[in-house]
Design an enzyme around this catalytic site. Structure first.
Site, PDB file in Angstrom:
ATOM      1  N   GLN A  78      46.683  47.632  48.290  1.00 30.07           N
ATOM      2  CA  GLN A  78      45.884  46.859  47.340  1.00 30.07           C
ATOM      3  C   GLN A  78      46.784  46.322  46.229  1.00 30.07           C
ATOM      4  O   GLN A  78      47.018  46.979  45.220  1.00 30.07           O
ATOM      5  CB  GLN A  78      44.748  47.702  46.758  1.00 30.07           C
ATOM      6  CG  GLN A  78      43.827  46.855  45.906  1.00 30.07           C
ATOM      7  CD  GLN A  78      42.632  47.614  45.401  1.00 30.07           C
ATOM      8  OE1 GLN A  78      42.396  48.774  45.709  1.00 30.07           O
ATOM      9  NE2 GLN A  78      41.849  46.937  44.593  1.00 30.07           N
ATOM     10  N   PHE A  79      47.270  45.088  46.422  1.00 33.36           N
ATOM     11  CA  PHE A  79      48.207  44.501  45.464  1.00 33.36           C
ATOM     12  C   PHE A  79      47.588  44.304  44.095  1.00 33.36           C
ATOM     13  O   PHE A  79      48.292  44.220  43.092  1.00 33.36           O
ATOM     14  CB  PHE A  79      48.787  43.184  45.999  1.00 33.36           C
ATOM     15  CG  PHE A  79      47.871  42.004  45.869  1.00 33.36           C
ATOM     16  CD1 PHE A  79      47.977  41.159  44.778  1.00 33.36           C
ATOM     17  CD2 PHE A  79      46.903  41.740  46.830  1.00 33.36           C
ATOM     18  CE1 PHE A  79      47.142  40.058  44.648  1.00 33.36           C
ATOM     19  CE2 PHE A  79      46.067  40.658  46.711  1.00 33.36           C
ATOM     20  CZ  PHE A  79      46.178  39.807  45.623  1.00 33.36           C
ATOM     21  N   THR A  80      46.262  44.257  44.006  1.00 37.52           N
ATOM     22  CA  THR A  80      45.619  44.014  42.710  1.00 37.52           C
ATOM     23  C   THR A  80      45.790  45.172  41.730  1.00 37.52           C
ATOM     24  O   THR A  80      45.509  45.017  40.544  1.00 37.52           O
ATOM     25  CB  THR A  80      44.120  43.693  42.871  1.00 37.52           C
ATOM     26  OG1 THR A  80      43.462  44.789  43.488  1.00 37.52           O
ATOM     27  CG2 THR A  80      43.930  42.419  43.699  1.00 37.52           C
TER      28      THR A  80
END
Length: 149
Positions: A78-80
């Site tokens: 989850q890059f966020t």
């Protein structure tokens, strides 16, 4: 490397309506590789995820690890988690590592947990995923390898 660890009684991740990873008792780990992360950051996550004692013992105290309860891990990229919303209203994700860096380090975490005999399921890197979970407790822990050394 950052991770959000949620103790779950079950969790799953789907891509295009099809389940690609599913566990019962264990951890849902949302993980993001930061630009500049190295093998030492992956090892930090392996050690923390495998050793966190956030399952209850017979006396109701959080004293047992995922290994102690024979739990599983669902690892979802989850890059966020690297989102920076301090300026303006649209977060910047510039601190998230590019895929050529992120994938090998995320794979290192997954392989490291498997080597410790923790059953691991995963999401699909760079896919639009739908994550379902039942957070047990709820218990949610934040990990950051840059703050852990």
């Amino acid at each position: 490397m950052r991770a959000v660890i949620q103790r779950v009684s079950r969790a799953s991740v789907a891509v295009d309506g099809a389940i690609v990873g599913e566990i019962q008792k264990g951890y849902l780990a949302l993980v993001c590789v930061e630009d500049g992360d190295e093998q030492v950051d992956a090892q930090y996550m392996i050690d923390k995820i495998s050793g966190l004692r956030i399952f209850e013992d017979a006396e109701g105290k959080m004293n047992l690890s995922i290994q102690d309860v024979q739990g599983a891990a669902l690892i979802v990229s989850q890059f966020t988690l690297m989102g920076d919303a301090r300026k303006g209203r649209r977060p910047s994700f510039s601190r998230a590592a590019r895929p050529d860096v992120a994938v090998p380090l995320l794979d290192r975490v997954i392989d490291g947990l498997k080597m410790l005999d923790i059953p691991v399921q995963t999401g699909q890197f760079q896919a639009d995923m739908q994550v379902s979970l039942i957070n047990d407790g709820p218990v949610t822990i934040l990990l950051d390898s840059k703050k852990g050394f």
